[in-house]
Design a protein around this motif. Structure first.
Motif, PDB file in Angstrom:
ATOM      1  N   TRP A  29       0.803  -1.222   0.000  1.00 37.97           N
ATOM      2  CA  TRP A  29       0.000   0.000   0.000  1.00 37.97           C
ATOM      3  C   TRP A  29       0.835   1.270   0.000  1.00 37.97           C
ATOM      4  CZ3 TRP A  29      -5.270   0.531  -0.310  1.00 37.97           C
ATOM      5  CH2 TRP A  29      -5.990  -0.662  -0.322  1.00 37.97           C
ATOM      6  N   ASN A  30       2.160   1.136  -0.011  1.00 37.64           N
ATOM      7  CA  ASN A  30       3.073   2.274  -0.051  1.00 37.64           C
ATOM      8  C   ASN A  30       2.852   3.215   1.135  1.00 37.64           C
ATOM      9  OD1 ASN A  30       5.179   3.786  -1.051  1.00 37.64           O
ATOM     10  ND2 ASN A  30       3.905   4.931  -2.503  1.00 37.64           N
ATOM     11  N   VAL A  31       2.889   2.637   2.335  1.00 34.74           N
ATOM     12  CA  VAL A  31       2.789   3.417   3.572  1.00 34.74           C
ATOM     13  C   VAL A  31       4.010   3.124   4.435  1.00 34.74           C
ATOM     14  CG1 VAL A  31       0.266   3.513   3.581  1.00 34.74           C
ATOM     15  CG2 VAL A  31       1.423   1.654   4.765  1.00 34.74           C
ATOM     16  N   ASP A  32       4.171   3.882   5.502  1.00 31.72           N
ATOM     17  CA  ASP A  32       5.289   3.702   6.420  1.00 31.72           C
ATOM     18  C   ASP A  32       5.069   2.441   7.259  1.00 31.72           C
ATOM     19  OD1 ASP A  32       7.648   4.357   7.807  1.00 31.72           O
ATOM     20  OD2 ASP A  32       6.494   5.365   9.374  1.00 31.72           O
ATOM     21  N   GLY A  33       5.949   1.463   7.099  1.00 30.81           N
ATOM     22  CA  GLY A  33       5.814   0.184   7.786  1.00 30.81           C
ATOM     23  C   GLY A  33       5.855   0.274   9.303  1.00 30.81           C
ATOM     24  N   PRO A  34       6.859   0.956   9.882  1.00 25.26           N
ATOM     25  CA  PRO A  34       6.896   1.069  11.343  1.00 25.26           C
ATOM     26  C   PRO A  34       5.663   1.775  11.924  1.00 25.26           C
ATOM     27  CG  PRO A  34       9.050   1.549  10.441  1.00 25.26           C
ATOM     28  CD  PRO A  34       8.106   1.422   9.278  1.00 25.26           C
ATOM     29  N   GLU A  35       5.153   2.778  11.214  1.00 29.69           N
ATOM     30  CA  GLU A  35       3.947   3.469  11.695  1.00 29.69           C
ATOM     31  C   GLU A  35       2.730   2.553  11.650  1.00 29.69           C
ATOM     32  OE1 GLU A  35       3.205   6.494  13.067  1.00 29.69           O
ATOM     33  OE2 GLU A  35       5.375   6.657  13.299  1.00 29.69           O
ATOM     34  N   LEU A  36       2.608   1.767  10.587  1.00 26.59           N
ATOM     35  CA  LEU A  36       1.496   0.815  10.500  1.00 26.59           C
ATOM     36  C   LEU A  36       1.599  -0.223  11.612  1.00 26.59           C
ATOM     37  CD1 LEU A  36      -0.975  -0.494   9.154  1.00 26.59           C
ATOM     38  CD2 LEU A  36       0.613  -1.669   7.604  1.00 26.59           C
ATOM     39  N   ALA A  37       2.807  -0.742  11.822  1.00 22.28           N
ATOM     40  CA  ALA A  37       3.005  -1.732  12.886  1.00 22.28           C
ATOM     41  C   ALA A  37       2.655  -1.130  14.247  1.00 22.28           C
ATOM     42  CB  ALA A  37       4.454  -2.230  12.874  1.00 22.28           C
ATOM     43  N   LYS A  38       3.075   0.102  14.479  1.00 20.53           N
ATOM     44  CA  LYS A  38       2.752   0.789  15.744  1.00 20.53           C
ATOM     45  C   LYS A  38       1.239   0.946  15.892  1.00 20.53           C
ATOM     46  CE  LYS A  38       3.774   5.125  18.093  1.00 20.53           C
ATOM     47  NZ  LYS A  38       4.445   6.427  17.960  1.00 20.53           N
ATOM     48  N   HIS A  39       0.571   1.297  14.798  1.00 16.76           N
ATOM     49  CA  HIS A  39      -0.887   1.457  14.806  1.00 16.76           C
ATOM     50  C   HIS A  39      -1.581   0.131  15.143  1.00 16.76           C
ATOM     51  CE1 HIS A  39      -4.577   3.563  13.695  1.00 16.76           C
ATOM     52  NE2 HIS A  39      -4.961   2.474  13.043  1.00 16.76           N
ATOM     53  N   LEU A  40      -0.971  -0.979  14.715  1.00 23.35           N
ATOM     54  CA  LEU A  40      -1.540  -2.300  14.989  1.00 23.35           C
ATOM     55  C   LEU A  40      -1.123  -2.855  16.352  1.00 23.35           C
ATOM     56  CD1 LEU A  40      -1.089  -3.924  11.473  1.00 23.35           C
ATOM     57  CD2 LEU A  40      -3.226  -3.192  12.535  1.00 23.35           C
ATOM     58  N   GLY A  41      -0.287  -2.122  17.083  1.00 18.81           N
ATOM     59  CA  GLY A  41       0.132  -2.549  18.402  1.00 18.81           C
ATOM     60  C   GLY A  41       1.310  -3.496  18.406  1.00 18.81           C
ATOM     61  N   VAL A  42       2.083  -3.516  17.318  1.00 19.88           N
ATOM     62  CA  VAL A  42       3.282  -4.358  17.251  1.00 19.88           C
ATOM     63  C   VAL A  42       4.455  -3.532  17.738  1.00 19.88           C
ATOM     64  CG1 VAL A  42       4.803  -5.643  15.697  1.00 19.88           C
ATOM     65  CG2 VAL A  42       2.343  -5.643  15.301  1.00 19.88           C
ATOM     66  N   SER A  43       5.352  -4.152  18.509  1.00 21.55           N
ATOM     67  CA  SER A  43       6.509  -3.424  19.012  1.00 21.55           C
ATOM     68  C   SER A  43       7.366  -2.933  17.849  1.00 21.55           C
ATOM     69  CB  SER A  43       7.343  -4.309  19.942  1.00 21.55           C
ATOM     70  OG  SER A  43       7.930  -5.360  19.215  1.00 21.55           O
ATOM     71  N   GLU A  44       8.176  -1.909  18.125  1.00 22.82           N
ATOM     72  CA  GLU A  44       8.957  -1.285  17.066  1.00 22.82           C
ATOM     73  C   GLU A  44       9.955  -2.235  16.422  1.00 22.82           C
ATOM     74  OE1 GLU A  44      11.291   2.723  17.081  1.00 22.82           O
ATOM     75  OE2 GLU A  44       9.371   2.943  18.115  1.00 22.82           O
ATOM     76  N   ALA A  45      10.547  -3.122  17.197  1.00 22.71           N
ATOM     77  CA  ALA A  45      11.514  -4.085  16.662  1.00 22.71           C
ATOM     78  C   ALA A  45      11.115  -5.494  17.102  1.00 22.71           C
ATOM     79  CB  ALA A  45      12.911  -3.748  17.150  1.00 22.71           C
TER      80      ALA A  45
END
Length: 118
Positions: free
Chosen positions: A66-82
Motif C-alpha cells: 500500500w506504499n505506507v510507512d511500515g513502522p507506523e502501520l506496525a505501531k498502529h496495529l500494536g506491534v513493538s517497534e523491533a
C-alpha cells in the motif's frame, strides 16, 4: 629478470590480495543489486499493489503493498517497534485476543488515512 605479464592473469598474480578484495566487493554489490531488482520488480507488479488484507500478511508486507510507512502501520496495529518475529495479522489478532476482522478493520482505517495508492 622476469617478464611482466599483461592482462587479467598478470594483475591477479601480481596483486592477489587486492584481487580477492575486489572480487568480494563485486560479489556483495551483485548480491544487493539482485535483491533490489527483485524487490522493484515484485512491488511494481499491479497484482501486488493495494491487495485486500488477509490474515497471512505482515505489517511490512501491507506497507509495501500500500506504499505506507511500515513502522507506523506496525505501531498502529500494536506491534513493538523491533519485533523478534514477523507477526502476521492473524498472529496479532490471536495475541490481542480479538477476531481477525477487528485487526483488519484497524489496518484498513490506517490505510484509508495514509495510503498513497487508492
Amino acid at each position: 629478470m622476469s617478464r611482466r605479464q599483461n592482462g587479467l592473469l598478470g594483475v591477479l598474480r601480481s596483486h592477489p590480495v587486492m584481487s580477492l578484495a575486489f572480487a568480494l566487493a563485486l560479489a556483495l554489490v551483485l548480491f544487493f543489486a539482485t535483491g533490489l531488482v527483485r524487490h522493484a520488480i515484485y512491488w511494481s507488479d499491479p497484482a501486488h499493489q493495494a491487495q485486500p488484507l488477509e490474515g497471512w500478511m505482515t505489517p511490512r508486507y501491507i506497507a509495501n503493498s500500500w506504499n505506507v510507512d511500515g513502522p507506523e502501520l506496525a505501531k498502529h496495529l500494536g506491534v513493538s517497534e523491533a519485533p523478534k518475529e514477523r507477526p502476521t495479522l492473524q498472529d496479532i489478532a490471536d495475541k490481542r485476543g480479538v477476531p481477525l476482522e477487528t485487526i483488519i478493520a484497524i489496518a484498513e482505517s490506517y490505510l484509508t488515512a495514509h495510503a498513497r495508492i487508492k
